[in-house]
Design a protein around this motif. Sequence first.
Motif, PDB file in Angstrom:
ATOM      1  N   TYR A 105       0.862  -1.178   0.000  1.00 36.11           N
ATOM      2  CA  TYR A 105       0.000   0.000   0.000  1.00 36.11           C
ATOM      3  C   TYR A 105       0.899   1.228   0.000  1.00 36.11           C
ATOM      4  CZ  TYR A 105      -4.157  -2.727   1.199  1.00 36.11           C
ATOM      5  OH  TYR A 105      -5.204  -3.606   1.175  1.00 36.11           O
TER       6      TYR A 105
ATOM      7  N   LYS B 160       3.151  -3.139   5.603  1.00 35.34           N
ATOM      8  CA  LYS B 160       2.449  -3.243   4.310  1.00 35.34           C
ATOM      9  C   LYS B 160       2.352  -1.904   3.597  1.00 35.34           C
ATOM     10  CE  LYS B 160      -0.755  -6.649   6.261  1.00 35.34           C
ATOM     11  NZ  LYS B 160      -2.120  -6.726   6.795  1.00 35.34           N
ATOM     12  N   LEU B 161       2.848  -0.850   4.245  1.00 29.32           N
ATOM     13  CA  LEU B 161       2.548   0.506   3.796  1.00 29.32           C
ATOM     14  C   LEU B 161       3.813   1.327   3.568  1.00 29.32           C
ATOM     15  CD1 LEU B 161       0.071   2.502   3.566  1.00 29.32           C
ATOM     16  CD2 LEU B 161       0.498   3.035   5.958  1.00 29.32           C
TER      17      LEU B 161
ATOM     18  N   LEU C 137      -4.605   6.865  -0.280  1.00 34.65           N
ATOM     19  CA  LEU C 137      -4.165   5.500  -0.004  1.00 34.65           C
ATOM     20  C   LEU C 137      -4.379   4.677  -1.263  1.00 34.65           C
ATOM     21  CD1 LEU C 137      -3.169   3.343   2.071  1.00 34.65           C
ATOM     22  CD2 LEU C 137      -5.587   2.788   2.420  1.00 34.65           C
TER      23      LEU C 137
ATOM     24  N   GLY D   8      -3.812   0.952  -3.235  1.00 34.68           N
ATOM     25  CA  GLY D   8      -3.707  -0.461  -2.875  1.00 34.68           C
ATOM     26  C   GLY D   8      -2.461  -1.117  -3.434  1.00 34.68           C
ATOM     27  N   PRO D   9      -2.203  -2.362  -3.047  1.00 32.67           N
ATOM     28  CA  PRO D   9      -1.034  -3.116  -3.532  1.00 32.67           C
ATOM     29  C   PRO D   9      -1.051  -3.321  -5.049  1.00 32.67           C
ATOM     30  CG  PRO D   9      -2.139  -4.279  -1.734  1.00 32.67           C
ATOM     31  CD  PRO D   9      -3.022  -3.145  -2.102  1.00 32.67           C
TER      32      PRO D   9
ATOM     33  N   ALA E 152      -7.519   3.250  -3.104  1.00 29.03           N
ATOM     34  CA  ALA E 152      -8.188   2.525  -2.022  1.00 29.03           C
ATOM     35  C   ALA E 152      -8.997   3.460  -1.125  1.00 29.03           C
ATOM     36  CB  ALA E 152      -7.164   1.755  -1.190  1.00 29.03           C
TER      37      ALA E 152
ATOM     38  N   LEU F 111      -5.884  -2.347   5.899  1.00 30.45           N
ATOM     39  CA  LEU F 111      -4.620  -3.084   5.738  1.00 30.45           C
ATOM     40  C   LEU F 111      -4.747  -4.549   6.186  1.00 30.45           C
ATOM     41  CD1 LEU F 111      -2.179  -0.341   7.046  1.00 30.45           C
ATOM     42  CD2 LEU F 111      -2.400  -1.108   4.693  1.00 30.45           C
TER      43      LEU F 111
END
Length: 199
Positions: free
Chosen positions: A64, A99-100, A171, A173-174, A179, A199
């Motif tokens: 993210y 993850k961010l 934000l 997303g992957p 998002a 997340l």
Amino acid sequence: MKRIVFIAIAALAVVVAATAGRFYLTGMHGDGSGGRAKVTIGGPFQLIDHTGKAVTDADFRGKYTLIYFGYTYCPDVCPTSLSIMADALDMLDADDLDKLVPIFISVDPDRDTPAALADFVPHFHDKMIGMTGTHEQVKAAARAFKSYYAKVNEDDPDGNYLMDHSSITYLMGPDGLYAAHFSHGTPPETMAKRLADIL
Ligand code: NI
């Protein structure tokens, strides 16, 4: 009797307003869930990070990204937004934080060299990546995010100037797709809670 009619009309107005509000938000968010008005936020970018390395949006697939457009000379709005972002990140647990990637994209490439960004971003968060580029690269990135910016008081005799700019935190997303977003002044607790939910 009249009063009942009034209440009925008031109730109807609330329903209409709520429906209209939902439609507006669906359109604004372009969340891909069948929203009628599709607005795509985000897209490809090619920039230079604060270490001088060329980076693109594709480098962040699988993570993210929390993206903010601004400039290091900004007297108040950017520092406030980036502090809020940093505070929110500090409220996340280690798994979510991993993850961010927080990203600060300069809209003032004349002054915001990679070296200037390298001095700037660590004041907010050690994970934060600063990005700049040519005027064309920055313009393309901002356009992809529907992010507005413009130079103001350009004719200052001392060469000082400010940048007008949007103050939205995106934000992504992957998959690189939109998002969520946070408007200026969103409290860090609110941002952290929303991030933790996603997340
Ligand atoms: Ni700013």
